[in-house]
Write an enzyme that holds these catalytic residues in place. Structure first.
Site, PDB file in Angstrom:
ATOM      1  N   LYS A  39       0.827  -1.214   0.000  1.00 41.51           N
ATOM      2  CA  LYS A  39       0.000   0.000   0.000  1.00 41.51           C
ATOM      3  C   LYS A  39       0.862   1.264   0.000  1.00 41.51           C
ATOM      4  CE  LYS A  39      -2.359  -0.868   3.794  1.00 41.51           C
ATOM      5  NZ  LYS A  39      -1.729  -2.142   4.205  1.00 41.51           N
ATOM      6  N   ARG A  97      -9.343   1.514   8.970  1.00 36.43           N
ATOM      7  CA  ARG A  97      -8.929   0.121   9.161  1.00 36.43           C
ATOM      8  C   ARG A  97      -9.980  -0.656   9.940  1.00 36.43           C
ATOM      9  NH1 ARG A  97      -2.960   0.510   8.774  1.00 36.43           N
ATOM     10  NH2 ARG A  97      -1.954  -1.434   9.347  1.00 36.43           N
ATOM     11  N   ARG A 127      11.575  -3.220  10.940  1.00 38.55           N
ATOM     12  CA  ARG A 127      10.636  -2.569  11.850  1.00 38.55           C
ATOM     13  C   ARG A 127      10.142  -3.569  12.871  1.00 38.55           C
ATOM     14  NH1 ARG A 127       6.549   0.484   7.923  1.00 38.55           N
ATOM     15  NH2 ARG A 127       5.139  -1.035   8.810  1.00 38.55           N
TER      16      ARG A 127
HETATM   17  P1  AMP Z   1       0.972   0.416   8.876  1.00 40.35           P
HETATM   18  O1  AMP Z   1       2.291   1.039   8.612  1.00 40.35           O
HETATM   19  O2  AMP Z   1      -0.160   1.087   8.124  1.00 40.35           O
HETATM   20  O3  AMP Z   1       0.952  -1.073   8.681  1.00 40.35           O
HETATM   21  O4  AMP Z   1       0.643   0.677  10.432  1.00 40.35           O
HETATM   22  C1  AMP Z   1       1.499   0.225  11.461  1.00 40.35           C
HETATM   23  C2  AMP Z   1       0.727   0.078  12.752  1.00 40.35           C
HETATM   24  O5  AMP Z   1       0.144   1.338  13.125  1.00 40.35           O
HETATM   25  C3  AMP Z   1      -0.458  -0.886  12.697  1.00 40.35           C
HETATM   26  O6  AMP Z   1      -0.058  -2.216  12.904  1.00 40.35           O
HETATM   27  C4  AMP Z   1      -1.338  -0.357  13.817  1.00 40.35           C
HETATM   28  O7  AMP Z   1      -0.824  -0.720  15.083  1.00 40.35           O
HETATM   29  C5  AMP Z   1      -1.137   1.144  13.686  1.00 40.35           C
HETATM   30  N1  AMP Z   1      -2.140   1.764  12.768  1.00 40.35           N
HETATM   31  C6  AMP Z   1      -1.893   2.404  11.585  1.00 40.35           C
HETATM   32  N2  AMP Z   1      -3.044   2.847  11.037  1.00 40.35           N
HETATM   33  C7  AMP Z   1      -4.042   2.463  11.879  1.00 40.35           C
HETATM   34  C8  AMP Z   1      -5.454   2.595  11.854  1.00 40.35           C
HETATM   35  N3  AMP Z   1      -6.090   3.214  10.837  1.00 40.35           N
HETATM   36  N4  AMP Z   1      -6.167   2.088  12.900  1.00 40.35           N
HETATM   37  C9  AMP Z   1      -5.552   1.481  13.928  1.00 40.35           C
HETATM   38  N5  AMP Z   1      -4.234   1.290  14.001  1.00 40.35           N
HETATM   39  C10 AMP Z   1      -3.460   1.782  12.985  1.00 40.35           C
END
Ligand code: AMP
Length: 213
Positions: free
Chosen positions: A16, A91, A159
């Protein structure tokens, strides 16, 4: 510029972030990643960051009210007035409903489809820059110099949320909480799906074709 309010859906590691960048260049509207905003808050140890850290480290979703505050504030900025690409938000159905209630009218939702098996394999090779958030893959998208960010020279690493156990938790969260958004936006006639195919450029081309851009 093409005015569009778009949401990118897909499991963690579906690409994404990478595709949001390509779409941002093509469409000329900003890409907003709540994951990046949250990681930055954790790094700076802001109140939001301190609240979010334990959830993120465990591969759990951060509570809706925290994320909603972040995204609504970001979308209200001047650069989003003609459109934006949301990467990783909404999400949960609660988050999607709040956007609807606030009159943030999403035009199109693009879901990148990829199997859990492929995700686990892919995230094992992912490397990230802690300074500018750029993402690489040791095989499919390696940096020019090993372990060094092409964009800012930062020291690349894995990460915390890309570690195997965390990835499995994130996949569970995806299937339970996020995947139902496909039905939610499908019922609104806004959903398009694209199968992930090997190669970043090929997937970008498939996305542009699906969007007719
Ligand atoms: P990502 O980089 O989008 O995979 O996000 C990393 C982490 O941030 C996720 O595993 C969640 O813990 C948190 N996170 C990011 N966006 C959201 C969201 N819209 N709702 C809840 N948690 C989020």
């Amino acid at each position: 510029m093409i005015d569009v309010k778009m949401v990118l859906l897909g499991p963690p590691g579906a690409g994404k972030g990478t595709q949001a960048e390509a779409l941002m260049k093509r469409l000329g509207v900003p890409a907003i990643s709540t994951g990046d905003i949250l990681r930055d808050a954790v790094k700076r140890e802001t109140p939001v960051g301190l609240e979010a850290k334990a959830f993120m480290d465990a591969g759990k979703l951060v509570p809706d009210e925290v994320v909603i505050g972040i995204v609504v504030e970001r979308i209200s900025k001047a650069d989003c007035k003609d459109g934006f690409i949301l990467d990783g938000v909404p999400r949960t159905t609660v988050q999607a409903k709040v956007l609807d209630e606030q009159g943030i009218d999403i035009d199109i939702v693009l879901s990148i489809e990829i199997s859990d098996e492929d995700i686990v394999a892919r995230l094992g090779g992912r490397r990230a820059c802690p300074d500018c958030n750029a993402i690489y893959h040791i095989e499919s998208n390696p940096p020019i110099r090993e372990d060094e960010c092409d964009k800012c020279g930062g020291a690349l690493g894995i990460r915390k949320d890309d570690e195997k156990e965390t990835v499995l938790n994130r996949l569970v969260e995806y299937h339970n909480e996020t995947e139902p958004l496909k039905a939610y936006y499908g019922a609104q006639g806004k959903l398009k799906t694209v199968d992930n195919i090997p190669g970043i450029a090929e997937t970008t081309a498939a996305i542009f074709a699906a969007l007719g851009i």
